[in-house]
Scaffold this active site. Structure first.
Site, mmCIF file in Angstrom:
data_model
loop_
_atom_site.group_PDB
_atom_site.id
_atom_site.type_symbol
_atom_site.label_atom_id
_atom_site.label_comp_id
_atom_site.label_asym_id
_atom_site.label_seq_id
_atom_site.Cartn_x
_atom_site.Cartn_y
_atom_site.Cartn_z
ATOM 1 N N LYS A 53 44.635 38.992 42.381
ATOM 2 C CA LYS A 53 45.445 40.126 42.850
ATOM 3 C C LYS A 53 46.615 39.635 43.699
ATOM 4 C CE LYS A 53 41.577 43.342 42.542
ATOM 5 N NZ LYS A 53 40.484 44.066 43.190
ATOM 6 N N GLN A 97 38.276 44.839 49.118
ATOM 7 C CA GLN A 97 37.496 44.452 47.941
ATOM 8 C C GLN A 97 36.039 44.876 48.114
ATOM 9 O OE1 GLN A 97 38.802 43.217 45.147
ATOM 10 N NE2 GLN A 97 36.852 43.033 44.113
ATOM 11 N N ASP A 120 43.806 51.762 45.578
ATOM 12 C CA ASP A 120 42.644 51.833 44.685
ATOM 13 C C ASP A 120 42.360 53.280 44.260
ATOM 14 O OD1 ASP A 120 41.333 49.359 44.084
ATOM 15 O OD2 ASP A 120 40.656 49.192 46.163
HETATM 16 N N1 GUN Z 1 35.365 45.727 43.117
HETATM 17 C C1 GUN Z 1 35.231 45.854 41.775
HETATM 18 N N2 GUN Z 1 36.260 46.569 41.269
HETATM 19 C C2 GUN Z 1 37.053 46.884 42.317
HETATM 20 C C3 GUN Z 1 38.268 47.608 42.443
HETATM 21 O O1 GUN Z 1 38.842 48.130 41.488
HETATM 22 N N3 GUN Z 1 38.771 47.698 43.696
HETATM 23 C C4 GUN Z 1 38.161 47.162 44.776
HETATM 24 N N4 GUN Z 1 38.721 47.329 45.960
HETATM 25 N N5 GUN Z 1 37.026 46.493 44.705
HETATM 26 C C5 GUN Z 1 36.490 46.358 43.468
#
Ligand code: GUN
Length: 287
Positions: A53, A97, A120
């Site tokens: 990311k 995350q 998100d």
């Molecule tokens: N963990 C697994 N998928 C995601 C996501 O799309 N966003 C976040 N913040 N954590 C995750």
């Protein structure tokens, strides 16, 4: 018949180049979009995801800050960090995350995020806006799936879409986006009896369960568009989805591979949301 591949790598690359051009325009007007990523603990998969990311942000000219906090970080310290980022004008998007260590209440963490920076689309204010059909962020994975369908020329209008999985991150918002696109939507889950009877009705089938080979060829309607959100490992440690790809591709009309399908699209949509947050922020400061 062999299904057409829905190539997430190629589409994500195209979206990144569009985002990069818009980032440049914003930078020329004095705003560099910025994403803050918080990782608590050292879950190996999460470490890989956040590294990607952050690298993605750099590849499109965005600023990114990675906050790595120890696994035993007390919840109040994490919430204080989020409040500081909420108040930082150089940060337009904040992503915490998941999963978080067990002593931390993820709902509290999400509730502390500024909805305007919640790229998100996890905060209840943003989930509510999505449900009500109001403008706002779209959650990254479901939005990425919709873009894959659009690029393949599969219009959900009038189709029967079956979503297998009811998580807050994928299943529920996926169903909502398909509904907004005028599909007739069924959500299936672990308590659904005779799953195959449901999935065989699907013109669009989205698998978001987290179990390898969950969707076999006999569960798929010939010609269906099959989207595989699964991220599993086989015995050899190789990444694979929820769909028995080799067999299902002989039945489906379109199919996403794993890797190279939904995963890169999730990352690309995070950039789209961060850009959207920065553009909204820039508009707010000039009016
Ligand atoms: N963990 C697994 N998928 C995601 C996501 O799309 N966003 C976040 N913040 N954590 C995750």
């Amino acid at each position: 018949m062999t299904a057409q591949l829905m190539d997430g790598n190629a589409l994500a690359a195209q979206i990144r180049s569009e985002v990069a051009a818009r980032v440049l325009t914003l930078k020329n007007s004095g705003v560099q979009p910025g994403l803050a990523v918080i990782l608590v603990g050292d879950d190996p998969a999460s470490q890989v995801y956040v590294k990607h990311k952050v690298a993605d942000c750099e590849s499109v000219g965005m600023r990114s800050v990675l906050d790595r906090l120890p696994a035993d970080t007390p919840q109040p310290a994490l919430l204080a960090r989020i409040r500081a980022l909420n108040a930082d004008p150089a940060v337009h998007g904040i992503l915490v995350q998941l999963p978080l260590p067990p002593h931390i209440d993820a709902n509290q963490v999400i509730a502390t995020l500024s909805p305007a920076k919640d790229v998100d689309c996890f905060h209840v204010a943003n989930v509510g806006a999505l449900m009500a059909g109001l403008p706002g962020f779209k959650p990254c994975t479901p939005h990425g799936c919709m873009r894959l369908l659009q690029a393949a020329g599969v219009d959900p209008r009038g189709k029967h879409a079956v979503v297998v999985g009811r998580s807050n991150i994928v299943g529920k918002p996926m169903a909502m986006l398909l509904l907004q696109a005028n599909a007739t939507v069924t959500i299936c889950h672990s308590a659904t009896p005779d799953l195959g009877a449901m999935t065989r009705q699907a013109d669009i089938l989205v698998a978001a369960v987290g179990r390898r080979n969950m969707i076999t060829a006999d569960m798929v309607k010939p010609g269906a568009a099959v989207i595989d959100v699964g991220m599993n490992r086989n015995e050899a440690g190789k990444l694979c989805g929820d769909v028995d790809f080799a067999a299902v591709k002989e039945v489906a009309g379109w199919i996403t591979p794993v890797p190279g399908g939904v995963g890169p699209m999730t990352r690309a949509m995070l950039l789209v949301n961060t850009l959207q947050a920065a553009q909204a922020g820039a508009a707010a400061t000039t009016t």
